[in-house]
Design a protein around this motif. Structure first.
Motif, PDB file in Angstrom:
ATOM      1  N   THR A 160       5.520  18.193   9.751  1.00  0.00           N
ATOM      2  CA  THR A 160       6.119  17.020  10.385  1.00  0.00           C
ATOM      3  C   THR A 160       5.067  16.024  10.854  1.00  0.00           C
ATOM      4  OG1 THR A 160       6.183  18.204  12.506  1.00  0.00           O
ATOM      5  CG2 THR A 160       8.171  18.266  11.149  1.00  0.00           C
ATOM      6  N   ASN A 161       3.829  16.458  10.982  1.00  0.00           N
ATOM      7  CA  ASN A 161       2.762  15.578  11.446  1.00  0.00           C
ATOM      8  C   ASN A 161       1.575  15.629  10.498  1.00  0.00           C
ATOM      9  OD1 ASN A 161       3.796  14.519  14.038  1.00  0.00           O
ATOM     10  ND2 ASN A 161       3.812  16.686  14.619  1.00  0.00           N
ATOM     11  N   LEU A 162       0.768  14.576  10.547  1.00  0.00           N
ATOM     12  CA  LEU A 162      -0.399  14.479   9.681  1.00  0.00           C
ATOM     13  C   LEU A 162      -1.630  14.118  10.506  1.00  0.00           C
ATOM     14  CD1 LEU A 162       1.342  12.419   6.883  1.00  0.00           C
ATOM     15  CD2 LEU A 162       0.350  14.681   6.537  1.00  0.00           C
ATOM     16  N   ASP A 163      -2.737  14.769  10.208  1.00  0.00           N
ATOM     17  CA  ASP A 163      -4.021  14.432  10.809  1.00  0.00           C
ATOM     18  C   ASP A 163      -4.697  13.451   9.856  1.00  0.00           C
ATOM     19  OD1 ASP A 163      -6.658  14.245  11.615  1.00  0.00           O
ATOM     20  OD2 ASP A 163      -6.862  16.370  12.115  1.00  0.00           O
ATOM     21  N   TRP A 164      -4.586  12.157  10.163  1.00  0.00           N
ATOM     22  CA  TRP A 164      -5.082  11.150   9.236  1.00  0.00           C
ATOM     23  C   TRP A 164      -6.590  11.210   9.061  1.00  0.00           C
ATOM     24  CZ3 TRP A 164      -1.832   9.283   6.002  1.00  0.00           C
ATOM     25  CH2 TRP A 164      -0.491   9.128   6.362  1.00  0.00           C
ATOM     26  N   ASN A 165      -7.312  11.581  10.097  1.00  0.00           N
ATOM     27  CA  ASN A 165      -8.770  11.732   9.945  1.00  0.00           C
ATOM     28  C   ASN A 165      -9.102  12.802   8.917  1.00  0.00           C
ATOM     29  OD1 ASN A 165      -9.512   9.753  11.812  1.00  0.00           O
ATOM     30  ND2 ASN A 165      -9.310  11.171  13.533  1.00  0.00           N
ATOM     31  N   GLU A 166      -8.277  13.844   8.885  1.00  0.00           N
ATOM     32  CA  GLU A 166      -8.488  14.939   7.937  1.00  0.00           C
ATOM     33  C   GLU A 166      -8.140  14.521   6.514  1.00  0.00           C
ATOM     34  OE1 GLU A 166      -7.155  19.612   7.630  1.00  0.00           O
ATOM     35  OE2 GLU A 166      -5.630  18.144   8.230  1.00  0.00           O
ATOM     36  N   ILE A 167      -6.955  13.934   6.320  1.00  0.00           N
ATOM     37  CA  ILE A 167      -6.491  13.740   4.947  1.00  0.00           C
ATOM     38  C   ILE A 167      -7.025  12.453   4.309  1.00  0.00           C
ATOM     39  CG2 ILE A 167      -4.447  15.147   5.276  1.00  0.00           C
ATOM     40  CD1 ILE A 167      -2.780  12.644   5.504  1.00  0.00           C
ATOM     41  N   THR A 168      -7.416  11.461   5.109  1.00  0.00           N
ATOM     42  CA  THR A 168      -8.017  10.287   4.478  1.00  0.00           C
ATOM     43  C   THR A 168      -9.361  10.624   3.838  1.00  0.00           C
ATOM     44  OG1 THR A 168      -8.926   9.593   6.619  1.00  0.00           O
ATOM     45  CG2 THR A 168      -6.848   8.565   5.912  1.00  0.00           C
ATOM     46  N   ALA A 169      -9.949  11.731   4.244  1.00  0.00           N
ATOM     47  CA  ALA A 169     -11.184  12.185   3.593  1.00  0.00           C
ATOM     48  C   ALA A 169     -10.922  12.629   2.156  1.00  0.00           C
ATOM     49  CB  ALA A 169     -11.813  13.322   4.393  1.00  0.00           C
ATOM     50  N   PHE A 170      -9.645  12.885   1.815  1.00  0.00           N
ATOM     51  CA  PHE A 170      -9.283  13.268   0.448  1.00  0.00           C
ATOM     52  C   PHE A 170      -9.175  12.050  -0.477  1.00  0.00           C
ATOM     53  CE2 PHE A 170      -6.478  17.009   2.211  1.00  0.00           C
ATOM     54  CZ  PHE A 170      -7.612  17.607   2.735  1.00  0.00           C
ATOM     55  N   TRP A 171      -9.115  10.849   0.087  1.00  0.00           N
ATOM     56  CA  TRP A 171      -8.799   9.646  -0.685  1.00  0.00           C
ATOM     57  C   TRP A 171      -9.995   9.134  -1.484  1.00  0.00           C
ATOM     58  CZ3 TRP A 171      -5.908   5.920   3.239  1.00  0.00           C
ATOM     59  CH2 TRP A 171      -4.716   6.545   3.655  1.00  0.00           C
ATOM     60  N   ASP A 172      -9.707   8.589  -2.673  1.00  0.00           N
ATOM     61  CA  ASP A 172     -10.686   7.826  -3.459  1.00  0.00           C
ATOM     62  C   ASP A 172     -10.403   6.322  -3.375  1.00  0.00           C
ATOM     63  OD1 ASP A 172     -11.949  10.117  -4.333  1.00  0.00           O
ATOM     64  OD2 ASP A 172     -10.752  10.265  -6.159  1.00  0.00           O
ATOM     65  N   TRP A 173      -9.180   5.947  -2.998  1.00  0.00           N
ATOM     66  CA  TRP A 173      -8.783   4.546  -2.910  1.00  0.00           C
ATOM     67  C   TRP A 173      -7.690   4.418  -1.849  1.00  0.00           C
ATOM     68  CZ3 TRP A 173      -3.625   4.504  -4.375  1.00  0.00           C
ATOM     69  CH2 TRP A 173      -3.207   5.566  -5.215  1.00  0.00           C
ATOM     70  N   ASN A 174      -7.572   3.208  -1.310  1.00  0.00           N
ATOM     71  CA  ASN A 174      -6.601   2.963  -0.242  1.00  0.00           C
ATOM     72  C   ASN A 174      -5.220   2.668  -0.810  1.00  0.00           C
ATOM     73  OD1 ASN A 174      -8.397   3.221   1.985  1.00  0.00           O
ATOM     74  ND2 ASN A 174      -9.196   1.178   1.559  1.00  0.00           N
ATOM     75  N   PRO A 175      -4.171   3.244  -0.224  1.00  0.00           N
ATOM     76  CA  PRO A 175      -2.806   2.996  -0.707  1.00  0.00           C
ATOM     77  C   PRO A 175      -2.403   1.534  -0.543  1.00  0.00           C
ATOM     78  CG  PRO A 175      -2.888   4.877   0.804  1.00  0.00           C
ATOM     79  CD  PRO A 175      -4.205   4.182   0.901  1.00  0.00           C
ATOM     80  N   SER A 176      -1.388   1.137  -1.307  1.00  0.00           N
ATOM     81  CA  SER A 176      -0.822  -0.201  -1.182  1.00  0.00           C
ATOM     82  C   SER A 176      -0.022  -0.295   0.118  1.00  0.00           C
ATOM     83  CB  SER A 176       0.085  -0.501  -2.371  1.00  0.00           C
ATOM     84  OG  SER A 176       1.234   0.343  -2.339  1.00  0.00           O
ATOM     85  N   TRP A 177       0.410  -1.502   0.429  1.00  0.00           N
ATOM     86  CA  TRP A 177       1.151  -1.759   1.670  1.00  0.00           C
ATOM     87  C   TRP A 177       2.318  -0.793   1.857  1.00  0.00           C
ATOM     88  CZ3 TRP A 177       0.899  -5.930   5.356  1.00  0.00           C
ATOM     89  CH2 TRP A 177       2.018  -6.019   6.205  1.00  0.00           C
ATOM     90  N   GLN A 178       3.137  -0.631   0.819  1.00  0.00           N
ATOM     91  CA  GLN A 178       4.352   0.177   0.980  1.00  0.00           C
ATOM     92  C   GLN A 178       4.085   1.678   1.040  1.00  0.00           C
ATOM     93  OE1 GLN A 178       6.729   0.276  -2.979  1.00  0.00           O
ATOM     94  NE2 GLN A 178       5.634  -1.673  -3.002  1.00  0.00           N
ATOM     95  N   ASN A 179       2.826   2.068   0.811  1.00  0.00           N
ATOM     96  CA  ASN A 179       2.475   3.500   0.842  1.00  0.00           C
ATOM     97  C   ASN A 179       1.413   3.822   1.891  1.00  0.00           C
ATOM     98  OD1 ASN A 179       4.160   3.878  -1.398  1.00  0.00           O
ATOM     99  ND2 ASN A 179       2.506   3.588  -2.850  1.00  0.00           N
ATOM    100  N   ASN A 180       1.035   2.858   2.719  1.00  0.00           N
ATOM    101  CA  ASN A 180      -0.108   3.093   3.601  1.00  0.00           C
ATOM    102  C   ASN A 180       0.283   3.886   4.849  1.00  0.00           C
ATOM    103  OD1 ASN A 180       1.090   1.202   5.314  1.00  0.00           O
ATOM    104  ND2 ASN A 180      -0.362  -0.426   4.837  1.00  0.00           N
ATOM    105  N   ILE A 181      -0.691   4.085   5.736  1.00  0.00           N
ATOM    106  CA  ILE A 181      -0.465   4.914   6.926  1.00  0.00           C
ATOM    107  C   ILE A 181       0.670   4.357   7.781  1.00  0.00           C
ATOM    108  CG2 ILE A 181      -1.486   5.696   9.097  1.00  0.00           C
ATOM    109  CD1 ILE A 181      -4.184   5.877   7.613  1.00  0.00           C
ATOM    110  N   ALA A 182       0.677   3.039   7.989  1.00  0.00           N
ATOM    111  CA  ALA A 182       1.727   2.428   8.814  1.00  0.00           C
ATOM    112  C   ALA A 182       3.111   2.656   8.209  1.00  0.00           C
ATOM    113  CB  ALA A 182       1.458   0.933   8.986  1.00  0.00           C
ATOM    114  N   ALA A 183       3.202   2.598   6.876  1.00  0.00           N
ATOM    115  CA  ALA A 183       4.484   2.845   6.206  1.00  0.00           C
ATOM    116  C   ALA A 183       4.956   4.273   6.448  1.00  0.00           C
ATOM    117  CB  ALA A 183       4.357   2.567   4.714  1.00  0.00           C
ATOM    118  N   VAL A 184       4.030   5.222   6.329  1.00  0.00           N
ATOM    119  CA  VAL A 184       4.381   6.631   6.557  1.00  0.00           C
ATOM    120  C   VAL A 184       4.833   6.849   7.993  1.00  0.00           C
ATOM    121  CG1 VAL A 184       3.478   8.989   6.631  1.00  0.00           C
ATOM    122  CG2 VAL A 184       2.870   7.482   4.722  1.00  0.00           C
ATOM    123  N   GLU A 185       4.095   6.300   8.944  1.00  0.00           N
ATOM    124  CA  GLU A 185       4.448   6.485  10.348  1.00  0.00           C
ATOM    125  C   GLU A 185       5.797   5.848  10.663  1.00  0.00           C
ATOM    126  OE1 GLU A 185       3.000   8.319  12.655  1.00  0.00           O
ATOM    127  OE2 GLU A 185       1.441   8.987  11.259  1.00  0.00           O
TER     128      GLU A 185
END
Length: 279
Positions: A160-185
């Motif tokens: 139900t929750n995400l540690d963004w500091n943890e999982i953004t380390a998995f990223w190679d590129w930033n999500p688009s507006w409709q898929n970004n952190i603010a959209a998820v929250e």
């Protein structure tokens, strides 16, 4: 024609006409009220800064605008602009921009962002004429998941929750507006979130929106890629979602991501430009 903001619009009336505007689109759109409400939340749409075009009290065109701060820059997002087929060719999109840009400037908005399908040259021409410039290219995928093998040692947990500091380390590129952190929250209560674990260490995750059948985000830690972790996540998703899924706006230059999605049975159906306008 008259133009006005949409904070007082009836959503049932709006949905019917918005669907008509996109009925013959390259990728036809037909939203329910529930899907529209999800879009409003996820795209952070401000109806008081969105535009409707009316003729004889009929809604003939609309532009939905989301507001957020991206990398410290206050940004407006064109979350969808449509004009009903019978009224096209009247420069309605340009007129809606002429109407709303002064409002956005007064609100301190510094830039506007949008996505447009590459196979829509008329729209691209209009946006370029307004002043938008291409920032990056996205791929969009659709299809049924088909997985023959996956890493059975991977444990999948519903979360139900995400540690963004943890999982953004998995990223190679930033999500688009409709898929970004603010959209998820914004949509977290309606999303399905899965974590992938090896020896109690998170090595990947997947976020899915069942309202529109879209994978919002997925990623695997770099040192655990090509080991069946992503396949385990999509296998879990396939157990609850048998209808075709969408994966929208993967980075066009991410060969690893695009190859993987093809390998599990999804097919690229369109590409999109992400475009930016300095206001």
């Amino acid at each position: 024609m008259t133009f006005q903001t949409l904070e007082k619009i009836d959503l049932h009336f709006f949905t019917e006409n918005y669907n008509l505007a996109f009925s013959d689109y390259i990728v036809p759109i037909k939203m329910s009220i529930k899907q529209l409400r999800s879009k409003i939340n996820g795209d952070r749409i401000a109806l008081n800064l969105s535009v409707g075009t009316f003729k004889n009290e009929q809604l003939i065109g609309a532009m939905l605008i989301g507001i957020d701060t991206i990398n410290g820059v206050k940004t407006a997002y064109n979350a969808g602009t449509g004009v009903i087929p019978s009224m096209r060719g009247n420069q309605i999109t340009e007129k809606m921009y002429a109407f709303i840009l002064p409002y956005l400037r007064k609100k301190g908005i510094e830039q506007s962002l949008l996505e447009v399908i590459l196979e829509n040259p008329k729209a691209i021409y209009i946006y370029e004429k307004i002043g938008y410039k291409v920032n990056r290219i996205f791929n969009c995928f659709k299809g049924n998941i088909s997985i023959s093998s996956y890493n059975t040692e991977v444990g999948i947990k519903s979360e139900t929750n995400l540690d963004w500091n943890e999982i953004t380390a998995f990223w190679d590129w930033n999500p688009s507006w409709q898929n970004n952190i603010a959209a998820v929250e914004s949509l977290k209560s309606t999303l399905k979130i899965y974590g992938a674990y090896l020896e109690n260490i998170k090595v990947g995750y997947l976020i899915f929106n069942p309202i529109n059948n879209k994978v919002v985000q997925f990623a695997v830690a770099k040192k655990h890629r090509k080991t069946g972790v992503a396949c385990a996540l999509f296998k879990e998703l396939n157990m609850i979602q048998e209808t075709p899924i969408l994966v929208v706006n993967t980075a066009e230059n991410s060969n690893e991501t695009n190859y993987f999605l093809n390998s599990i049975g999804l097919r690229q159906n369109v590409q999109q430009y992400e475009m930016i306008l300095k206001i």
